[in-house]
Design a protein around this motif. Structure first.
Motif, PDB file in Angstrom:
ATOM      1  N   GLN A 141       0.865  -1.152  -0.009  1.00 50.29           N
ATOM      2  CA  GLN A 141      -0.065  -0.001   0.043  1.00 50.29           C
ATOM      3  C   GLN A 141       0.813   1.196  -0.112  1.00 50.29           C
ATOM      4  O   GLN A 141       2.039   1.492   0.662  1.00 50.29           O
ATOM      5  CB  GLN A 141      -0.957   0.119   1.120  1.00 50.29           C
ATOM      6  N   GLY A 142       0.581   2.248  -0.917  1.00 49.77           N
ATOM      7  CA  GLY A 142       1.236   3.493  -0.780  1.00 49.77           C
ATOM      8  C   GLY A 142       2.593   3.457  -1.726  1.00 49.77           C
ATOM      9  O   GLY A 142       2.990   4.586  -2.087  1.00 49.77           O
ATOM     10  N   GLU A 143       2.985   2.325  -2.446  1.00 49.97           N
ATOM     11  CA  GLU A 143       4.015   2.067  -3.311  1.00 49.97           C
ATOM     12  C   GLU A 143       3.769   2.716  -4.523  1.00 49.97           C
ATOM     13  O   GLU A 143       2.753   2.523  -5.003  1.00 49.97           O
ATOM     14  CB  GLU A 143       4.521   0.751  -2.971  1.00 49.97           C
ATOM     15  N   VAL A 144       4.762   3.146  -5.164  1.00 44.00           N
ATOM     16  CA  VAL A 144       4.682   3.781  -6.553  1.00 44.00           C
ATOM     17  C   VAL A 144       5.676   2.691  -7.300  1.00 44.00           C
ATOM     18  O   VAL A 144       7.056   2.859  -6.990  1.00 44.00           O
ATOM     19  CB  VAL A 144       4.907   5.237  -6.813  1.00 44.00           C
ATOM     20  N   VAL A 145       5.219   1.746  -7.996  1.00 40.21           N
ATOM     21  CA  VAL A 145       6.118   0.961  -8.921  1.00 40.21           C
ATOM     22  C   VAL A 145       6.237   1.449 -10.448  1.00 40.21           C
ATOM     23  O   VAL A 145       4.899   1.417 -10.905  1.00 40.21           O
ATOM     24  CB  VAL A 145       5.474  -0.484  -8.762  1.00 40.21           C
ATOM     25  N   CYS A 146       7.135   1.442 -11.166  1.00 36.12           N
ATOM     26  CA  CYS A 146       7.154   1.858 -12.461  1.00 36.12           C
ATOM     27  C   CYS A 146       7.576   0.505 -13.327  1.00 36.12           C
ATOM     28  O   CYS A 146       8.719  -0.209 -12.811  1.00 36.12           O
ATOM     29  CB  CYS A 146       8.108   3.048 -12.733  1.00 36.12           C
ATOM     30  N   ILE A 147       6.891   0.190 -14.193  1.00 37.78           N
ATOM     31  CA  ILE A 147       7.381  -0.903 -14.842  1.00 37.78           C
ATOM     32  C   ILE A 147       7.882  -0.542 -16.122  1.00 37.78           C
ATOM     33  O   ILE A 147       7.263   0.238 -17.193  1.00 37.78           O
ATOM     34  CB  ILE A 147       6.132  -2.028 -15.091  1.00 37.78           C
ATOM     35  N   VAL A 148       8.950  -0.689 -16.669  1.00 42.01           N
ATOM     36  CA  VAL A 148       9.687  -0.413 -17.990  1.00 42.01           C
ATOM     37  C   VAL A 148      10.237  -1.641 -18.684  1.00 42.01           C
ATOM     38  O   VAL A 148      10.443  -2.986 -18.171  1.00 42.01           O
ATOM     39  CB  VAL A 148      10.735   0.528 -17.651  1.00 42.01           C
ATOM     40  N   GLY A 149      10.424  -1.559 -19.773  1.00 46.72           N
ATOM     41  CA  GLY A 149      10.647  -2.715 -20.805  1.00 46.72           C
ATOM     42  C   GLY A 149      10.377  -2.557 -22.239  1.00 46.72           C
ATOM     43  O   GLY A 149       9.618  -1.651 -22.521  1.00 46.72           O
ATOM     44  N   PRO A 150      10.802  -3.168 -22.922  1.00 47.02           N
ATOM     45  CA  PRO A 150      10.792  -3.072 -24.324  1.00 47.02           C
ATOM     46  C   PRO A 150       9.167  -3.307 -24.871  1.00 47.02           C
ATOM     47  O   PRO A 150       8.552  -3.884 -24.254  1.00 47.02           O
ATOM     48  CB  PRO A 150      11.620  -4.182 -25.273  1.00 47.02           C
TER      49      PRO A 150
END
Ligand code: ADP
Ligand code: MG
Length: 240
Positions: free
Chosen positions: A26-35
């Motif tokens: 909860q409260g986390e900001v996760v960025c997903i990156v990739g091709p």
């Protein structure tokens, strides 16, 4: 809050997600990156039940995401999604777009929903656009309406799928600013993005995906400045 274990997804014989494990608190900001084509959108679509998955599990606050189960509607109301293309109803006003979910999906009182919608429109800098129709707005303004619409459902988490990729460059900043502010309020956010500067500033964690697996993940600064895996290094060399 979001617990993903051994997530597998195939489209016919095309094996797209090959065992994804991730926990988002909860409260986390996760960025997903990739091709492109690595499975980023598919992960988001599995999380809120827009897509079924072929193996593994996803739980949201301990509740299994299962498209066959009646609970899927409640899960979709709790985990909002913001798309690359804003998916607003063009013939309805901005205000009507924002209250649609609360009134028709959640059964909220219309007058209360309008009050909330006006607050949300003010918070994304569009207090004066309530009566406008989406086609009259810029792409950046439409995306901010889409964020207000997602927030109107009072979600536990918001998934963003490349929210700025369809925008003219000069409109990207306003949308990122709204997202930055939202992150500051403690909203749980999973953001697929190519905006590495945003990831660096806002993400608690960056996850790099390639070929349907998590290749590498960690705190934004570490992963972006000092990637360990050659595939991450190669990807970042091309996008940074
Ligand atoms: P990304 O968002 O990382 O660019 P996607 O999750 O959209 O990747 O797609 C991953 C792979 O799954 C791609 O090869 C794509 O062509 C395939 N795919 C995605 N959605 C579908 C679908 N509905 N039917 C068939 N193949 C799909
Ligand atoms: Mg995608």
């Amino acid at each position: 809050m979001i617990e993903i274990r051994g997530l597998q997804k195939s489209f016919g014989s095309h094996h797209v997600l090959k065992g994804i494990d991730a926990s988002i608190v909860q409260g986390e900001v996760v960025c997903i990156v990739g091709p492109s084509g690595s499975g980023k959108s598919t992960i988001l679509r599995c999380i809120n039940g827009l897509e079924s998955y072929s193996g593994g599990s996803i739980d949201i606050d301990g509740r299994r995401v299962d498209r066959q189960h009646a609970s899927i509607k409640a899960i979709r109301a709790e985990v909002a999604m913001v798309f690359q293309r804003f998916n607003l109803f063009p013939h309805r006003t901005v205000l009507e777009n924002v209250i649609e979910g609360p009134v028709y999906v959640k059964g909220e009182d219309r007058a209360a929903a309008i009050v909330h919608a006006r607050e949300l429109l003010a918070s994304v800098g569009l207090a004066d656009k309530a009566a406008a129709h989406p086609p009259e707005l810029s792409g950046g303004q439409q995306q901010r309406v889409a964020i207000a619409r997602a927030l109107a459902m009072r979600p536990k988490a918001i998934l963003f799928d490349e929210p700025t990729s369809a925008l003219d460059p000069e409109l990207v900043g306003d949308v990122l600013q709204v997202m930055r502010k939202l992150a500051g309020t403690g909203m749980t956010m999973v953001v697929v993005t190519h905006e590495m500067q945003f990831a660096r500033e806002v993400a608690d964690r960056v996850v790099f995906i390639d070929g349907g697996v998590i290749v590498e993940q960690g705190p934004a600064a570490g992963l972006l400045n000092n990637p360990q895996n050659p595939r991450t290094q190669d990807f970042l060399r091309r996008v940074l």
